[in-house]
Design a protein around this motif. Structure first.
Motif, PDB file in Angstrom:
ATOM      1  N   UNK A 142       0.849  -1.186   0.000  1.00 49.00           N
ATOM      2  CA  UNK A 142       0.000   0.000   0.000  1.00 49.00           C
ATOM      3  C   UNK A 142       0.886   1.238   0.000  1.00 49.00           C
ATOM      4  N   UNK A 143       0.725   2.081  -1.027  1.00 51.58           N
ATOM      5  CA  UNK A 143       1.526   3.298  -1.147  1.00 51.58           C
ATOM      6  C   UNK A 143       0.604   4.508  -1.010  1.00 51.58           C
ATOM      7  N   UNK A 144       0.856   5.303   0.012  1.00 54.96           N
ATOM      8  CA  UNK A 144       0.052   6.506   0.256  1.00 54.96           C
ATOM      9  C   UNK A 144       0.925   7.734   0.036  1.00 54.96           C
ATOM     10  N   UNK A 145       0.412   8.722  -0.715  1.00 57.02           N
ATOM     11  CA  UNK A 145       1.146   9.959  -0.980  1.00 57.02           C
ATOM     12  C   UNK A 145       0.545  11.088  -0.153  1.00 57.02           C
ATOM     13  N   UNK A 146       1.389  11.727   0.649  1.00 59.15           N
ATOM     14  CA  UNK A 146       0.962  12.845   1.490  1.00 59.15           C
ATOM     15  C   UNK A 146       1.638  14.116   0.985  1.00 59.15           C
ATOM     16  N   UNK A 147       0.877  15.124   0.540  1.00 62.41           N
ATOM     17  CA  UNK A 147       1.496  16.365   0.073  1.00 62.41           C
ATOM     18  C   UNK A 147       2.065  17.182   1.234  1.00 62.41           C
ATOM     19  N   UNK A 148       3.244  17.771   1.009  1.00 64.20           N
ATOM     20  CA  UNK A 148       3.874  18.610   2.027  1.00 64.20           C
ATOM     21  C   UNK A 148       4.373  19.898   1.380  1.00 64.20           C
ATOM     22  N   UNK A 149       4.713  20.867   2.215  1.00 61.93           N
ATOM     23  CA  UNK A 149       5.350  22.102   1.765  1.00 61.93           C
ATOM     24  C   UNK A 149       6.820  22.010   2.146  1.00 61.93           C
ATOM     25  N   UNK A 150       7.693  21.769   1.152  1.00 63.02           N
ATOM     26  CA  UNK A 150       9.114  21.540   1.441  1.00 63.02           C
ATOM     27  C   UNK A 150       9.814  22.771   1.986  1.00 63.02           C
ATOM     28  N   UNK A 151       9.186  23.943   1.895  1.00 61.67           N
ATOM     29  CA  UNK A 151       9.799  25.158   2.402  1.00 61.67           C
ATOM     30  C   UNK A 151       9.350  25.471   3.828  1.00 61.67           C
ATOM     31  N   UNK A 152       8.473  24.659   4.391  1.00 61.37           N
ATOM     32  CA  UNK A 152       7.963  24.867   5.748  1.00 61.37           C
ATOM     33  C   UNK A 152       8.407  23.694   6.618  1.00 61.37           C
ATOM     34  N   UNK A 153       9.560  23.864   7.262  1.00 60.44           N
ATOM     35  CA  UNK A 153      10.123  22.778   8.056  1.00 60.44           C
ATOM     36  C   UNK A 153       9.238  22.354   9.206  1.00 60.44           C
ATOM     37  N   UNK A 154       8.542  23.296   9.841  1.00 59.24           N
ATOM     38  CA  UNK A 154       7.696  22.957  10.993  1.00 59.24           C
ATOM     39  C   UNK A 154       6.512  22.088  10.563  1.00 59.24           C
ATOM     40  N   UNK A 155       5.941  22.381   9.407  1.00 60.30           N
ATOM     41  CA  UNK A 155       4.799  21.575   8.950  1.00 60.30           C
ATOM     42  C   UNK A 155       5.256  20.177   8.526  1.00 60.30           C
TER      43      UNK A 155
END
Length: 345
Positions: free
Chosen positions: A96-109
C-alpha cells in the motif's frame, strides 16, 4: 542438511521468538546485551531468514507513506504521479503506497506531518526532507518509533534516516558549471543563479558543485549572488527580469531548482534580446519545449520512476531486514541537449 530456523536462533540465544523477531527487524525495546546474543547466534548458526515465507505466513501488508512537495513543481508532480501509479499496480502484492502532500519550504509543517506517523499507520516513510533541525529531529523520533525512513531527492544525512534515494547533487551542480563554462566564450561574463532555497540540501549542494567548477576551471566568469524564488514560476520570472535589468552583460543563467516555466516565459519575452546560456534541471514538457526552441541549452535530469521504484524496494528491504542492493538503487544523472532528447512515449 536441516535448514536453520528462527526457533534455532531463539534456543541458541536463550530468548523468545518475539525477541529474535524484534532484533532481526531492528525494532526498539531490546537490551544491548540481548541484541549481541541474538546476533552471535545468527552468525554462528549461519541463519538466513526466508523473507518471502515469513511475509506470506504473516500475510504482511507493507504500508508505505511518501511525503512529496505539492505546488506547481513539474518534477514533484511527476514523482507524485509515479507513486500514485505504483499505489494502484502494487495493491495486489500486499503493498500500500500513500502519498501525502507537504510544503518543502515549511520545516515545521513537515516535522508535524512526520510526528503523527507511527507503526499503527505505516511501515516505512520516504520523505523529500528540507534541511531544517526540526525535520531532522522528527526523522530521528520516527526512527525511534520503529518506522524506517529514507530521504528522497533531497538528503538529510545529519538525521538517522537509513538510506538516501536520489542523485549526487554535488556532481549535478558540477555538471551544470562545466556545461555553462564550455558553452560560453572565453571572455569575462556574469552568471545569474536562481534557487528554490539554499535551505534545501539538494539546492545547496548543486550550488556548491557549480561554484567549485566555475572557480577552478572558468575564473573569468563571475557568479552573481543566488536569488531564491521558492520554485515558484511567477517569482522566478520576476527574478529573471530583474537580473536582465540590473546586468546588461549577463551571459549565463543556472536554475538550481524548479520553476523553469517562469524563467522560460521571461526569456521568451519580446523585449529579451541576445543569446543567454541557460542550464536547468529536470526533463518536463516545458523544459523539453525550451530545449527544442533554443531557450534552454541543457537540462540535468533524474528519473522520477526509478526513484519511486527504488524507494519502494529500499523500504521493503528495511522492513524485511534484508540487505539493500546498492548498485540497483544508484540513481543516475542524465544530461539532455536538444540533440539527444528521448522520444515521447
Amino acid at each position: 542438511m536441516k535448514r536453520v530456523t528462527i526457533h534455532d536462533v531463539a534456543n541458541a540465544a536463550g530468548v523468545s521468538l518475539a525477541t529474535v523477531d524484534r532484533v532481526l527487524n531492528g525494532r526498539p525495546g531490546v537490551r544491548k546485551a540481548t541484541i549481541e546474543r541474538v546476533e552471535q547466534a545468527v552468525e554462528s548458526l549461519n541463519y538466513k531468514p526466508d523473507v518471502f515465507a515469513a511475509g506470506l505466513a504473516k500475510k504482511r501488508v507493507y504500508r508505505l507513506h511518501f511525503l512529496i512537495p505539492n505546488g506547481p513543481n513539474a518534477f514533484m508532480e511527476d514523482l507524485t504521479r509515479e507513486a500514485a501509479s505504483h499505489a494502484q499496480t502494487m495493491s495486489g502484492d500486499r503493498m500500500q503506497v500513500h502519498v501525502e502532500p507537504i510544503d518543502a519550504f515549511d520545516g515545521h509543517r513537515v516535522a508535524g506531518t512526520l510526528a503523527i506517523l507511527d507503526r499503527s499507520v505505516c511501515d516505512g516513510v520516504a520523505v523529500v526532507a528540507p534541511s531544517f533541525p526540526e525535520v531532522r529531529a522528527a526523522i530521528d523520533r520516527l526512527q525511534d518509533r520503529g518506522v524506517p525512513v529514507v530521504t528522497l531527492v533531497s538528503d538529510h544525512p545529519a538525521s538517522s534516516r537509513q538510506h538516501f534515494v536520489g542523485i549526487d547533487n554535488m556532481a549535478a551542480g558540477r555538471a551544470a558549471g562545466r556545461l555553462i563554462g564550455r558553452f560560453l566564450p572565453e571572455s569575462p561574463g556574469k552568471i545569474g543563479l536562481i534557487a528554490g532555497s539554499l535551505g534545501l540540501r539538494d539546492h545547496a549542494e548543486r550550488y556548491a558543485g557549480c561554484e567549485e567548477v566555475i572557480a577552478s576551471s572558468f575564473p573569468h566568469l563571475k557568479m552573481l549572488k543566488v536569488r531564491e524564488g521558492r520554485d515558484d514560476n511567477k517569482r522566478n520570472a520576476d527574478l529573471v527580469r530583474k537580473l536582465l535589468e540590473e546586468h546588461a552583460d549577463l551571459a549565463g543563467l543556472y536554475n538550481i531548482g524548479a520553476g523553469n516555466r517562469g524563467i522560460i516565459s521571461a526569456l521568451n519575452a519580446p523585449t529579451q534580446a541576445g543569446s543567454l546560456v541557460f542550464v536547468g534541471h529536470e526533463l518536463t514538457p516545458y523544459t523539453r519545449d525550451a530545449l527544442n526552441s533554443g531557450v534552454m541549452d541543457a537540462v540535468i535530469a533524474q528519473d522520477p520512476g526509478h526513484e519511486i521504484r527504488s524507494a519502494i524496494r529500499v523500504l521493503k528491504a528495511l522492513c524485511d531486514g534484508v540487505p539493500i542492493i546498492e548498485g540497483q538503487e544508484r540513481i543516475g544523472i542524465d544530461v539532455f541537449i536538444r540533440d539527444n532528447l528521448p522520444e515521447l512515449s
